[in-house]
Design a protein around this motif. Structure first.
Motif, mmCIF file in Angstrom:
data_model
loop_
_atom_site.group_PDB
_atom_site.id
_atom_site.type_symbol
_atom_site.label_atom_id
_atom_site.label_comp_id
_atom_site.label_asym_id
_atom_site.label_seq_id
_atom_site.Cartn_x
_atom_site.Cartn_y
_atom_site.Cartn_z
ATOM 1 N N ARG A 1 56.969 -25.973 -58.350
ATOM 2 C CA ARG A 1 57.281 -24.356 -57.712
ATOM 3 C C ARG A 1 57.656 -24.500 -56.663
ATOM 4 O O ARG A 1 58.848 -23.905 -55.975
ATOM 5 C CB ARG A 1 56.222 -23.373 -58.475
ATOM 6 N N LEU A 2 56.844 -24.851 -55.841
ATOM 7 C CA LEU A 2 56.771 -24.976 -54.266
ATOM 8 C C LEU A 2 55.685 -26.241 -53.756
ATOM 9 O O LEU A 2 54.702 -26.319 -54.439
ATOM 10 C CB LEU A 2 56.278 -23.791 -53.607
ATOM 11 N N PRO A 3 56.618 -26.798 -53.137
ATOM 12 C CA PRO A 3 55.892 -28.852 -52.766
ATOM 13 C C PRO A 3 54.472 -27.813 -51.716
ATOM 14 O O PRO A 3 53.410 -28.511 -52.083
ATOM 15 C CB PRO A 3 56.847 -29.180 -51.742
ATOM 16 N N GLN A 4 54.464 -26.540 -51.193
ATOM 17 C CA GLN A 4 52.925 -26.273 -50.493
ATOM 18 C C GLN A 4 52.377 -26.314 -51.599
ATOM 19 O O GLN A 4 51.102 -26.171 -50.156
ATOM 20 C CB GLN A 4 53.943 -25.134 -49.291
ATOM 21 N N LEU A 5 52.471 -25.344 -52.502
ATOM 22 C CA LEU A 5 51.292 -25.294 -53.238
ATOM 23 C C LEU A 5 50.335 -26.307 -53.475
ATOM 24 O O LEU A 5 48.747 -25.823 -54.109
ATOM 25 C CB LEU A 5 51.734 -25.046 -54.477
ATOM 26 N N GLY A 6 50.503 -27.330 -53.027
ATOM 27 C CA GLY A 6 49.763 -28.567 -53.576
ATOM 28 C C GLY A 6 50.176 -29.557 -54.874
ATOM 29 O O GLY A 6 51.674 -29.785 -55.595
ATOM 30 N N HIS A 7 49.142 -29.893 -55.622
ATOM 31 C CA HIS A 7 49.430 -30.965 -56.181
ATOM 32 C C HIS A 7 48.129 -30.710 -57.850
ATOM 33 O O HIS A 7 46.749 -30.132 -57.468
ATOM 34 C CB HIS A 7 48.168 -32.323 -56.263
ATOM 35 N N ARG A 8 48.777 -31.246 -58.965
ATOM 36 C CA ARG A 8 48.330 -30.303 -59.751
ATOM 37 C C ARG A 8 48.288 -31.195 -61.123
ATOM 38 O O ARG A 8 49.401 -31.888 -61.234
ATOM 39 C CB ARG A 8 49.009 -29.135 -60.713
ATOM 40 N N TRP A 9 47.397 -31.139 -62.093
ATOM 41 C CA TRP A 9 47.423 -32.406 -63.062
ATOM 42 C C TRP A 9 46.521 -31.992 -64.292
ATOM 43 O O TRP A 9 45.793 -31.024 -64.175
ATOM 44 C CB TRP A 9 47.087 -33.995 -62.232
ATOM 45 N N LEU A 10 46.398 -32.378 -64.962
ATOM 46 C CA LEU A 10 45.712 -32.388 -66.788
ATOM 47 C C LEU A 10 44.409 -33.540 -66.745
ATOM 48 O O LEU A 10 45.070 -34.769 -67.154
ATOM 49 C CB LEU A 10 45.970 -32.045 -67.841
ATOM 50 N N ALA A 11 43.189 -33.237 -66.750
ATOM 51 C CA ALA A 11 42.334 -34.168 -66.486
ATOM 52 C C ALA A 11 40.881 -33.588 -67.737
ATOM 53 O O ALA A 11 40.502 -31.864 -67.247
ATOM 54 C CB ALA A 11 41.766 -35.171 -65.570
ATOM 55 N N PRO A 12 39.708 -34.031 -67.789
ATOM 56 C CA PRO A 12 38.591 -33.599 -68.075
ATOM 57 C C PRO A 12 37.671 -33.106 -67.488
ATOM 58 O O PRO A 12 38.126 -32.989 -66.405
ATOM 59 C CB PRO A 12 37.323 -34.682 -68.278
ATOM 60 N N ALA A 13 37.414 -31.100 -66.932
ATOM 61 C CA ALA A 13 37.100 -30.415 -66.252
ATOM 62 C C ALA A 13 35.503 -31.184 -65.626
ATOM 63 O O ALA A 13 34.949 -32.847 -66.424
ATOM 64 C CB ALA A 13 35.963 -29.302 -67.397
ATOM 65 N N ASP A 14 35.669 -30.593 -64.523
ATOM 66 C CA ASP A 14 34.708 -31.188 -63.935
ATOM 67 C C ASP A 14 33.774 -30.106 -63.069
ATOM 68 O O ASP A 14 34.420 -29.577 -64.313
ATOM 69 C CB ASP A 14 35.550 -32.096 -62.173
ATOM 70 N N GLY A 15 32.945 -30.228 -62.676
ATOM 71 C CA GLY A 15 31.539 -29.418 -62.130
ATOM 72 C C GLY A 15 32.348 -27.889 -61.352
ATOM 73 O O GLY A 15 31.552 -27.399 -60.403
#
Length: 248
Positions: free
Chosen positions: A113-127
């Protein structure tokens, strides 16, 4: 890297022989050209072009993954299943994956949507706990980006009024999808007469308010474009509104 899971999000996995053509005829984004690691934001609309669900789409080989609001995951799965008919497509939650977000993960995909929103990805859940989801919400709204049923409403806001054109939430070159006719008409005629905006609480208008957020000092409102003058809007939205043709 610190803990990054957004615990209020869920992942739906769609698998089967006709997954991409199936979604292509339903949602606002082009999934036929979607590549692994390049998410796209899109929506499932009513026939009139109003938002029912918004989500991020991910390719996973032959499967499609939908990064969606956790509280709406089952409702979205049921809605998609209504359109499935006799197609051999499986739709269900992928409990092995979780949605991740960080402002400091340069090796991960940028938010589409906007680069300023940051980085997003899918992976197993952490804490990660609720504080991380709250941090994401505060950062997102500070940039004027709305999402989810509480903010967009369900069958309340036209997709382009939710700023989907500016936030890369629709492919105007793809073929038909649910709500495409009205969405395309609004776009090509430049007829987006209202906008969903995030404004400081001191600029709030109770009559136009969709959601009050006193903890953030913000108000989400559905306003006519001519009523936006003088409001503290994010640069990306202010630029889009100023560039729109003036009727008359």
């Amino acid at each position: 890297m610190s803990e990054t899971t957004l615990i209020d999000r869920a992942v739906l996995r769609l698998s089967g022989e006709e997954v991409r053509p199936f979604l292509q005829g339903l949602i606002t984004q082009d999934v036929l050209t979607l590549k692994d690691g390049e998410p796209r934001w899109g929506g499932l609309l009513t026939a009139q072009g109003k938002a029912l669900f918004d989500f991020l789409l991910w390719a996973d080989g032959a499967d499609m993954l939908i990064d969606c609001e956790g509280a709406q995951a089952e409702a979205l799965a049921r809605r998609l299943s209504l359109y499935r008919l006799r197609r051999k497509i499986d739709i269900g939650r992928d409990e092995a994956l979780a949605v991740q977000w960080s402002l400091a993960a340069a090796d991960k995909p940028l938010e589409p949507r906007l680069p300023q929103l940051g980085h997003r990805w899918l992976a197993p859940a952490d804490g990660a706990g609720p504080d991380h989801a709250a941090l994401w919400r505060a950062h997102r709204l500070s940039l004027g980006v709305t999402e989810g049923v509480a903010e967009l409403g369900s069958d309340q806001t036209l997709w382009l009024e939710a700023n989907a054109g500016e936030l890369n939430g629709v492919d105007f070159k793809k073929g038909c999808y649910v709500g495409q006719e009205n969405t395309a008409r609004m776009h090509y005629r430049s007829k987006v007469n209202r906008r969903l905006v995030v404004v400081p609480m001191e600029q709030a208008d109770a009559k136009r308010q969709r959601l009050a957020l006193p903890d953030l000092g913000l108000s989400i409102e559905h306003r006519r474009v001519e009523d936006l003058a003088g409001l503290d809007l994010p640069d990306w939205l202010a630029a889009a509104i100023s560039a729109a043709p003036v009727e008359g």
